[in-house]
Design an enzyme around this catalytic site. Structure first.
Site, PDB file in Angstrom:
ATOM      1  N   HIS A  39       0.867  -1.183   0.000  1.00 29.08           N
ATOM      2  CA  HIS A  39       0.000   0.000   0.000  1.00 29.08           C
ATOM      3  C   HIS A  39       0.895   1.222   0.000  1.00 29.08           C
ATOM      4  CE1 HIS A  39      -3.732   2.281   0.810  1.00 29.08           C
ATOM      5  NE2 HIS A  39      -2.885   3.124   1.394  1.00 29.08           N
ATOM      6  N   CYS A  40       0.778   2.024  -1.048  1.00 33.97           N
ATOM      7  CA  CYS A  40       1.659   3.176  -1.225  1.00 33.97           C
ATOM      8  C   CYS A  40       1.026   4.416  -0.612  1.00 33.97           C
ATOM      9  CB  CYS A  40       1.937   3.403  -2.710  1.00 33.97           C
ATOM     10  SG  CYS A  40       3.081   4.773  -3.013  1.00 33.97           S
ATOM     11  N   PRO A  41       1.617   5.007   0.432  1.00 31.40           N
ATOM     12  CA  PRO A  41       1.028   6.222   1.021  1.00 31.40           C
ATOM     13  C   PRO A  41       1.108   7.424   0.097  1.00 31.40           C
ATOM     14  CG  PRO A  41       3.169   5.742   2.015  1.00 31.40           C
ATOM     15  CD  PRO A  41       2.839   4.577   1.132  1.00 31.40           C
ATOM     16  N   ASN A  99      -1.860   6.877  -2.052  1.00 31.38           N
ATOM     17  CA  ASN A  99      -3.102   6.652  -1.314  1.00 31.38           C
ATOM     18  C   ASN A  99      -3.903   5.518  -1.947  1.00 31.38           C
ATOM     19  OD1 ASN A  99      -4.957   7.121   0.767  1.00 31.38           O
ATOM     20  ND2 ASN A  99      -6.180   8.495  -0.491  1.00 31.38           N
ATOM     21  N   ASN A 100      -3.184   4.496  -2.375  1.00 30.18           N
ATOM     22  CA  ASN A 100      -3.820   3.357  -3.024  1.00 30.18           C
ATOM     23  C   ASN A 100      -2.858   2.175  -2.947  1.00 30.18           C
ATOM     24  OD1 ASN A 100      -5.675   1.840  -4.398  1.00 30.18           O
ATOM     25  ND2 ASN A 100      -5.395   2.847  -6.374  1.00 30.18           N
TER      26      ASN A 100
END
Length: 221
Positions: free
Chosen positions: A63-65, A68-69
């Protein structure tokens, strides 16, 4: 790079629908049917449950901050293009700054000089970070072991296999690989690892209109 980032942010990464069912070929090959304890639904192979998105993602890498996805099967192409374009931009900025330093470029003020060296530091940091992320993505495709599996130390002992490049970039001609277009799969269900049940409802008998008079009996010949 900006378009690739937006595509990564707003593209469905490969969320598994709650009414998904295992493929017949998977059942026949002996792949166990796993039920997600949080979704209470079928969990395809190589999928993970994201606690932030609260859904299972097919071939989830992480999950890539920044996006945001999640990064999964359906938006991995856009994420890799974002990394590629950012890497090129970082190399270009670094080359410009180093060329100015090499030629002994003079600056109008100390503030300008400080900004140039700040840009140099940012370019080097961005280059190293993005290059590491790109290596992780290529490694996940070549080995089939994503970031989550690697962090959980599920190495080659697990049920992993290299991911075909066509499952990442689609069946479009290779020049389209460099454009952030939607991925077109040759076999969507095989890539995602599940099928969606459909029911065909047969139409019932059609009742005659209420104002239609019954036809008279046919006399015997």
């Amino acid at each position: 790079a900006l378009i690739s980032q937006l595509k990564t942010m707003f593209t469905n990464p490969g969320a598994v629908p709650r009414h998904a069912q295992p493929l017949i070929r998977a059942s026949e090959s002996g792949i166990p049917e796993t039920i997600c304890g949080r979704c209470d639904a079928y969990k395809p192979p190589r999928s993970h449950h994201c606690r932030i998105c609260n859904r299972c993602i097919v071939r989830m890498d992480h999950h890539c901050p920044w996006m945001n996805n999640c990064i999964g099967a359906n938006n991995q192409k856009h994420f890799m293009l974002f990394l590629l374009y950012t890497l090129v931009e970082a190399v270009y900025a670094l080359a410009l700054v180093l060329n100015n330093v090499r030629t002994g470029e003079t600056y109008a003020s100390e503030a300008t000089r400080a900004l140039v060296y700040t840009l140099l530091a940012v370019s080097i940091a961005t280059l190293l970070f993005v290059a590491t992320m790109m290596y992780n993505q290529v490694y996940a495709i070549v080995t089939g072991i994503g970031t989550i599996d690697r962090m959980r130390k599920r190495g080659p002992k697990g049920n992993f296999a290299p991911v075909p490049w066509v499952d990442v970039f689609g069946v479009d001609p290779w020049p389209m690989y460099l454009l952030p277009t939607d991925v077109k799969y040759r076999d969507f269900h095989r890539v995602m690892g599940y099928k969606v049940a459909t029911w065909e409802i047969a139409p019932g008998p059609v009742a005659p209109a209420p104002d239609t008079a019954p036809s008279p009996p046919t006399p015997p010949s």
